[in-house]
Write an enzyme that holds these catalytic residues in place. Sequence first.
Site, PDB file in Angstrom:
ATOM      1  CG  HIS A 187      25.586  -3.219  45.396  1.00 26.56           C
ATOM      2  ND1 HIS A 187      24.693  -4.274  45.500  1.00 26.56           N
ATOM      3  CD2 HIS A 187      25.374  -2.690  44.176  1.00 26.56           C
ATOM      4  CE1 HIS A 187      23.995  -4.374  44.392  1.00 26.56           C
ATOM      5  NE2 HIS A 187      24.398  -3.428  43.563  1.00 26.56           N
TER       6      HIS A 187
ATOM      7  CG  HIS B 155      21.302   3.824  40.772  1.00 29.31           C
ATOM      8  ND1 HIS B 155      20.580   3.057  41.669  1.00 29.31           N
ATOM      9  CD2 HIS B 155      22.154   2.953  40.158  1.00 29.31           C
ATOM     10  CE1 HIS B 155      20.980   1.801  41.616  1.00 29.31           C
ATOM     11  NE2 HIS B 155      21.926   1.706  40.686  1.00 29.31           N
TER      12      HIS B 155
ATOM     13  CD  GLU C  87      21.039  -2.389  42.021  1.00 25.56           C
ATOM     14  OE1 GLU C  87      21.884  -2.802  41.204  1.00 25.56           O
ATOM     15  OE2 GLU C  87      21.284  -1.448  42.812  1.00 25.56           O
TER      16      GLU C  87
ATOM     17  CG  HIS D 210      26.365  -5.993  39.042  1.00 26.13           C
ATOM     18  ND1 HIS D 210      26.509  -6.395  40.352  1.00 26.13           N
ATOM     19  CD2 HIS D 210      25.549  -4.909  39.057  1.00 26.13           C
ATOM     20  CE1 HIS D 210      25.809  -5.588  41.141  1.00 26.13           C
ATOM     21  NE2 HIS D 210      25.211  -4.685  40.385  1.00 26.13           N
TER      22      HIS D 210
END
Length: 280
Positions: A12, A193, A240, A59
């Site tokens: 996302h 990441h 995540e 977030h």
Amino acid sequence: MATISAGIATSHVPAIGAALDQNRTHEPDWARLFAGYDWTRRWIADEKPDVVLLVFNDHATSFSPALIPTFAIGCADSYLPADEGWGRRPVPVVEGHAEMAMHLAESLIFDQFDMAIVQEMEVDHGLTVPLSLMFGQPTLWPVKVIPLAVNVVQYPPPLARRCYALGRAIARAVASYPQALNVQVWGTGGMSHQLQGPRAGLINKAFDTAFLDALTRDPAHLEGLSHIEYLREAGSEAIELVMWLIMRGALGEQVDELYRFYHVPASNTAVGHIVLRPRR
């Protein structure tokens, strides 16, 4: 009764939303990534889900380190796209399914998952980017969405095993809903990441590929991984990926992999995408 017909997982990355909103999808830096979702856009247009239970992480828009639930389910009628500091994305308001969401909340709490119930929530790129990837840029989203927010920002996040178990509980909850609805469960975030520190920019294609393989064939291996293993192998933000296990747990023991796409990089993230169908 309602039926879970498929599961989708996707990254996302916020820059994907910006590329869509700025009509940059055909630029050389972006064209291959967006082409990787063409198959799913055609497929989902035929599937016509009624409801998407969309697992994502906030977030720091609706939640913050001051208050962040481990699991929170949106039970509102609608959700505004959030302003994340550069204005709201020009996408439709997300329409919820409050009645089904409250049924799921009750069923999950009775199944010993202590869900936070959210009646007002703005949704950021974690939720709107996956919708855009699957449905493009419509005037109205063609599905109702039940947001399920997971804390993968503030330590400690939930264990992979707990997320997989939550997916199984979601399957039971959906099956007990009396209305005949075509439901999909989406897991979002990842893949490998890291955004800060000495390992900023880390991408581990081997881990990501093995994760996609195991998601179909050996999810028990993934639910057995510790926080440290996810972080060490795939970077701090790759935690995540536990949200993908909620989706996978909701599909049952056996699944068929319908489609897979992997692309490096989008921004500084490895983008993964998979479509699974529960085997009846």
